[in-house]
Write an enzyme that holds these catalytic residues in place. Structure first.
Site, mmCIF file in Angstrom:
data_model
loop_
_atom_site.group_PDB
_atom_site.id
_atom_site.type_symbol
_atom_site.label_atom_id
_atom_site.label_comp_id
_atom_site.label_asym_id
_atom_site.label_seq_id
_atom_site.Cartn_x
_atom_site.Cartn_y
_atom_site.Cartn_z
ATOM 1 N N CYS A 32 50.973 15.303 100.872
ATOM 2 C CA CYS A 32 51.518 15.323 102.360
ATOM 3 C C CYS A 32 49.682 15.662 102.890
ATOM 4 O O CYS A 32 48.839 15.524 102.196
ATOM 5 C CB CYS A 32 51.547 17.005 102.154
ATOM 6 S SG CYS A 32 53.217 17.112 101.541
ATOM 7 N N ARG A 78 48.751 9.405 101.572
ATOM 8 C CA ARG A 78 49.042 10.889 100.653
ATOM 9 C C ARG A 78 50.320 11.208 100.454
ATOM 10 O O ARG A 78 51.009 12.570 100.137
ATOM 11 C CB ARG A 78 48.249 12.260 102.211
ATOM 12 C CG ARG A 78 46.637 12.045 102.091
ATOM 13 C CD ARG A 78 46.134 12.873 102.809
ATOM 14 N NE ARG A 78 46.536 13.997 101.910
ATOM 15 C CZ ARG A 78 45.252 14.880 101.106
ATOM 16 N NH1 ARG A 78 43.641 14.088 101.430
ATOM 17 N NH2 ARG A 78 45.309 15.694 100.707
ATOM 18 N N TRP A 110 54.571 14.032 101.356
ATOM 19 C CA TRP A 110 55.431 13.870 100.082
ATOM 20 C C TRP A 110 56.216 14.723 99.467
ATOM 21 O O TRP A 110 56.143 16.285 99.635
ATOM 22 C CB TRP A 110 54.221 13.473 99.327
ATOM 23 C CG TRP A 110 54.625 13.592 97.873
ATOM 24 C CD1 TRP A 110 54.715 11.491 97.375
ATOM 25 C CD2 TRP A 110 55.061 13.849 96.357
ATOM 26 N NE1 TRP A 110 54.692 12.051 95.828
ATOM 27 C CE2 TRP A 110 55.798 12.937 95.580
ATOM 28 C CE3 TRP A 110 55.073 15.567 96.547
ATOM 29 C CZ2 TRP A 110 55.424 14.008 94.100
ATOM 30 C CZ3 TRP A 110 55.120 15.605 94.727
ATOM 31 C CH2 TRP A 110 55.116 15.398 94.145
ATOM 32 N N ASN A 123 50.065 21.375 103.654
ATOM 33 C CA ASN A 123 50.319 21.076 102.282
ATOM 34 C C ASN A 123 49.914 21.502 101.212
ATOM 35 O O ASN A 123 49.469 22.683 101.470
ATOM 36 C CB ASN A 123 48.934 20.385 102.757
ATOM 37 C CG ASN A 123 48.328 18.932 101.382
ATOM 38 O OD1 ASN A 123 49.810 19.386 99.824
ATOM 39 N ND2 ASN A 123 47.326 18.677 101.170
ATOM 40 N N GLY A 124 50.953 21.652 100.105
ATOM 41 C CA GLY A 124 50.744 22.227 99.269
ATOM 42 C C GLY A 124 52.778 22.822 99.069
ATOM 43 O O GLY A 124 53.175 22.613 99.049
ATOM 44 N N GLU A 180 46.551 1.781 80.128
ATOM 45 C CA GLU A 180 46.153 1.767 82.059
ATOM 46 C C GLU A 180 47.077 0.077 82.190
ATOM 47 O O GLU A 180 47.301 0.804 83.223
ATOM 48 C CB GLU A 180 44.818 1.548 82.245
ATOM 49 C CG GLU A 180 44.944 1.827 83.496
ATOM 50 C CD GLU A 180 44.772 2.480 84.286
ATOM 51 O OE1 GLU A 180 45.373 3.196 84.358
ATOM 52 O OE2 GLU A 180 45.012 1.891 86.156
ATOM 53 N N LYS A 213 50.011 0.735 85.259
ATOM 54 C CA LYS A 213 49.200 -0.063 86.291
ATOM 55 C C LYS A 213 50.589 -0.892 86.863
ATOM 56 O O LYS A 213 51.445 -0.664 87.779
ATOM 57 C CB LYS A 213 48.214 -1.011 86.379
ATOM 58 C CG LYS A 213 47.879 -1.459 87.260
ATOM 59 C CD LYS A 213 46.445 -0.603 87.987
ATOM 60 C CE LYS A 213 47.088 0.682 87.696
ATOM 61 N NZ LYS A 213 46.065 2.315 88.128
ATOM 62 N N GLU A 219 53.995 1.544 87.499
ATOM 63 C CA GLU A 219 54.349 2.756 88.840
ATOM 64 C C GLU A 219 54.528 1.522 90.140
ATOM 65 O O GLU A 219 55.263 2.074 91.185
ATOM 66 C CB GLU A 219 52.614 2.628 88.666
ATOM 67 C CG GLU A 219 52.266 2.348 88.978
ATOM 68 C CD GLU A 219 49.984 3.525 89.341
ATOM 69 O OE1 GLU A 219 50.255 4.473 90.237
ATOM 70 O OE2 GLU A 219 49.457 2.798 88.842
ATOM 71 N N HIS A 261 55.640 3.984 62.671
ATOM 72 C CA HIS A 261 56.515 4.920 62.643
ATOM 73 C C HIS A 261 57.287 5.074 63.610
ATOM 74 O O HIS A 261 57.167 6.903 63.576
ATOM 75 C CB HIS A 261 55.470 5.838 62.898
ATOM 76 C CG HIS A 261 54.117 5.350 61.576
ATOM 77 N ND1 HIS A 261 54.184 5.814 60.196
ATOM 78 C CD2 HIS A 261 53.054 5.164 61.603
ATOM 79 C CE1 HIS A 261 52.956 5.283 59.685
ATOM 80 N NE2 HIS A 261 52.359 4.872 60.335
ATOM 81 N N LYS A 319 49.270 8.936 96.937
ATOM 82 C CA LYS A 319 47.707 9.216 96.611
ATOM 83 C C LYS A 319 47.118 10.412 95.760
ATOM 84 O O LYS A 319 46.665 10.211 94.706
ATOM 85 C CB LYS A 319 46.990 7.970 97.803
ATOM 86 C CG LYS A 319 45.173 7.680 97.142
ATOM 87 C CD LYS A 319 45.902 6.519 96.507
ATOM 88 C CE LYS A 319 43.983 6.627 95.908
ATOM 89 N NZ LYS A 319 44.306 5.308 94.383
HETATM 90 C C1 F6R Z 1 47.280 5.568 88.947
HETATM 91 C C2 F6R Z 1 46.627 6.551 89.681
HETATM 92 C C3 F6R Z 1 47.186 7.941 89.359
HETATM 93 C C4 F6R Z 1 45.976 8.967 89.526
HETATM 94 C C5 F6R Z 1 46.168 9.661 88.879
HETATM 95 C C6 F6R Z 1 44.324 10.883 89.552
HETATM 96 O O1 F6R Z 1 47.307 4.042 89.890
HETATM 97 O O2 F6R Z 1 46.242 6.544 91.008
HETATM 98 O O3 F6R Z 1 47.887 7.504 87.754
HETATM 99 O O4 F6R Z 1 44.298 7.642 88.408
HETATM 100 O O5 F6R Z 1 47.005 10.698 90.543
HETATM 101 O O6 F6R Z 1 44.225 10.877 90.687
HETATM 102 P P1 F6R Z 1 42.434 11.180 90.958
HETATM 103 O O7 F6R Z 1 41.434 10.413 89.953
HETATM 104 O O8 F6R Z 1 42.597 11.085 91.709
HETATM 105 O O9 F6R Z 1 42.522 12.774 90.084
#
Ligand code: F6R
Length: 609
Positions: A2, A27, A73, A97-98, A485, A489, A492, A508, A604
């Protein structure tokens, strides 16, 4: 998670608020809304979907110089027009926001007093609560238009809330005032001589020039045109210093790139370069004597940042011989961890705002551990709250899927491991020097991987991934961290089910998934584990899997179906070997007509639990 905007000045509030919302859309993009006061009346326009839907619904004739806005969000209540913010109660409009954790109980109380709710959100209790407190505590002699009375009613309302909030509150009885308050969610105020501006992030707040103030938890701000006053939640005025903020140029511009994610992948070499150079300055500020006494390291983060920790664990143990552990922040915070004065807790976060990582920091501090933030945002709560900080100089990341921040986190953490090995003398000096030299050459290696990747990852390669329903990622040791990772990527932004496993775990249980043509992406850059990982490749191939190997080793031809070569950079290899999957994920999303910058259900910055 948000985004909040507010403006009071001489210009068009709707234009400025909408412009701010577009910048904060990263956001959350489930819905957006704007609330302004026009000729003493509240006007609220809110729509499901992207900010442009709200923008298009705003009448061109609307004239106002005070307004608030929100990009959502969804937490409580589906994305819809009615659940969008601002939420109103008669003359009061609120953006939030929250999460208000006790909203159900407050809602019940308010309903029993006759309040009718129009949304399914937790937020709607706030304007109703303020209104109820005003009407219940007003005596015949009280003036509803008295600012002090209004201010104290908000304080009373805030005391009833539990959970996290950053709020901007508009009231037609005070047409030149916005009230802000925060706990646990970020909020920034800027003011010039002629206007004041509110935003959820400092970069957006700074766009309007003037002095910038970051609100602390349990702090309230009364904001007028060119004037801001701060208070604690007991109503006592506070003196607050503005911060010094270095503006980033053009971070919002796409240039020739179709998406921010592509632009950010191309920025990896400069992000690595700036980080390698910048960390040296950060090391000057670390407390050497305390670090020398450290007996245990715990790395904490979420998502991509957690994976950076996973990768760094191997490097830290190898270089410093200090036992190192990695924890997902949301688990760490409730685990009653065995940490104390001789533990270093490393909080890894691009945004520096992630609620779980912030809570992990608070817990580590409570347990008297030494805390180190590895953050990309110098003015964030995690950066400001830790004992010391290492800044990843990736500059602003806008695409939801993290790329350049991850590469920079690896660089910062590996550099820190070398620094620690140096002060603890756990590695020969010539090896330390050789690795420092290699770090300086990394931007060049990364540039080559990106340029060749963008050239050779064509539709034939994307075809291998695009129509898959499930993909398995394998790796051992540090390659398992990279595989994790890579898997995140791809999933998502393409919505393909991907999961990563340590190659040795296959037998296993996981190997049961393998059938004819199942796609397995295998990472293999650690020569010491080559034969062991190869065994796993043969095992999945024997059961019909297609293997896409990402490697810098010579592999027997019968161990793979496709091979993608990455440079030999020894233990630093993950910084480059992740890049092909960053590019493949991006191009696969584009091929599937998914917006890679704004994948569904994500935001984000995750400022709620
Ligand atoms: C994936 C991604 C998220 C962030 C996670 C932590 O591409 O961006 O998994 O890495 O939400 O975010 P930060 O680094 O801002 O604490």
């Amino acid at each position: 998670m948000c985004g909040i905007i507010g403006y009071i000045g001489n210009d068009s509030a709707t234009d400025i608020v909408v412009d701010g919302l577009k910048k904060l859309e990263y956001r959350g993009y489930d819905s957006a809304g704007v609330g302004v006061i026009e000729d003493g009346k509240l006007r609220v326009i809110k729509k499901k979907g992207r900010v442009k839907n709200t923008e298009e619904a705003i009448p061109k004739t609307l004239k106002s110089t005070i307004g608030i806005g929100h990009t959502r969000w969804a937490t409580h209540g589906a994305p819809s027009d009615k659940n969008s913010h601002p939420h109103i109660s008669q003359n009061i409009a609120v953006v939030h926001n929250g999460i208000i954790e006790n909203y159900a109980c407050l809602k019940k109380e308010l309903e029993s007093e006759g309040v009718v709710f129009t949304s399914e959100t937790d937020t709607e209790v706030i304007p109703h609560l303020i209104n109820k407190i005003i009407s219940n505590s007003m005596s015949d002699t009280d003036n509803i238009k008295c600012e002090i009375f209004y201010f104290h009613s908000i304080l009373k309302a805030i005391r009833k809330l539990s959970g996290s909030y950053a709020l901007a509150i508009l009231n037609t009885d005070f047409p030149d005032l916005i009230v802000c308050v925060k706990r646990g969610s970020p909020l920034v105020v800027s003011k010039s001589n002629t206007a004041s501006f509110i935003a959820s992030d400092v970069g957006v707040a700074s766009k309007h020039g003037g002095e910038i103030f970051i609100l602390d938890d349990d702090e309230l701000a009364l904001i007028k045109k060119g004037e801001v006053n701060f208070f604690d939640t007991r109503g006592r005025e506070k003196k607050k210093n503005s911060i010094v903020y270095e503006k980033e140029e053009n971070s919002d511009e796409l240039g020739n790139n179709a998406h921010h994610m592509l632009k950010e992948i191309k920025e990896i070499p400069s992000a690595i370069h700036e980080t390698v150079i910048g960390v040296k300055k950060c090391f000057f500020n670390l407390e050497k004597n305390k670090l020398k006494k450290i007996k245990k390291i715990v790395l904490v983060g979420c998502g991509t940042a957690y994976h950076a920790g996973l990768s760094a664990k191997t490097v830290l143990e190898k270089f410093t011989k200090i036992p190192s552990y990695v924890e997902v922040a949301s688990e760490f915070r409730y685990s009653n961890p065995l940490i104390g004065k001789e533990t270093l807790v490393v909080l890894i976060s691009q945004s520096g705002e992630t609620a779980d990582t912030l809570a992990a920091l608070e817990l580590a501090k409570k347990k008297r551990a030494l805390t180190l933030a590895v953050v990309n945002n110098t003015t964030s709560a995690i950066a400001l709250g830790a004992d010391s900080r290492i800044i990843t100089r990736a500059k602003k990341e806008i695409a939801v899927a993290s790329t350049k921040a991850y590469n920079s986190q690896l660089v910062a953490l590996y550099s820190f491991a070398l620094y620690l090995a140096d002060i603890k003398q756990t590695m020969p000096q010539d090896q330390i020097n050789a690795l420092k030299e290699m770090l300086l050459n990394l931007p060049k290696a990364a540039r080559e991987v990106i340029e060749s990747g963008l050239d050779k990852i064509n539709s034939d390669i994307i075809k291998i991934f695009k129509d898959e329903k499930a993909i398995m990622f394998l790796g051992r040791g540090i390659d398992y961290a990279t595989a994790s990772e890579a898997s995140l990527k791809l999933k998502e932004i393409t919505y393909i089910h991907c999961s990563a496993y340590p190659a040795g775990e296959l037998k296993h249980g996981t190997i049961a998934l393998i059938e004819n043509n199942y796609l397995v992406v295998a990472y293999l850059t650690d020569s010491t584990l080559k034969d062991k990982t190869l065994n796993a490749l043969y095992e999945v191939k024997a059961r019909g899997a297609k293997v896409f190997a990402i490697t810098n080793q010579d592999l027997p031809k019968d161990a793979y179906d496709y091979i993608y070569e990455v440079p030999r950079l020894g233990i630093l290899s993950p910084i480059a070997s992740i890049i092909p999957m960053q590019i493949i994920s991006y191009l696969t999303a584009v091929a599937k007509e998914i917006d890679p910058d704004k994948p569904r259900n994500l935001a984000k910055s995750v400022t709620v639990e």
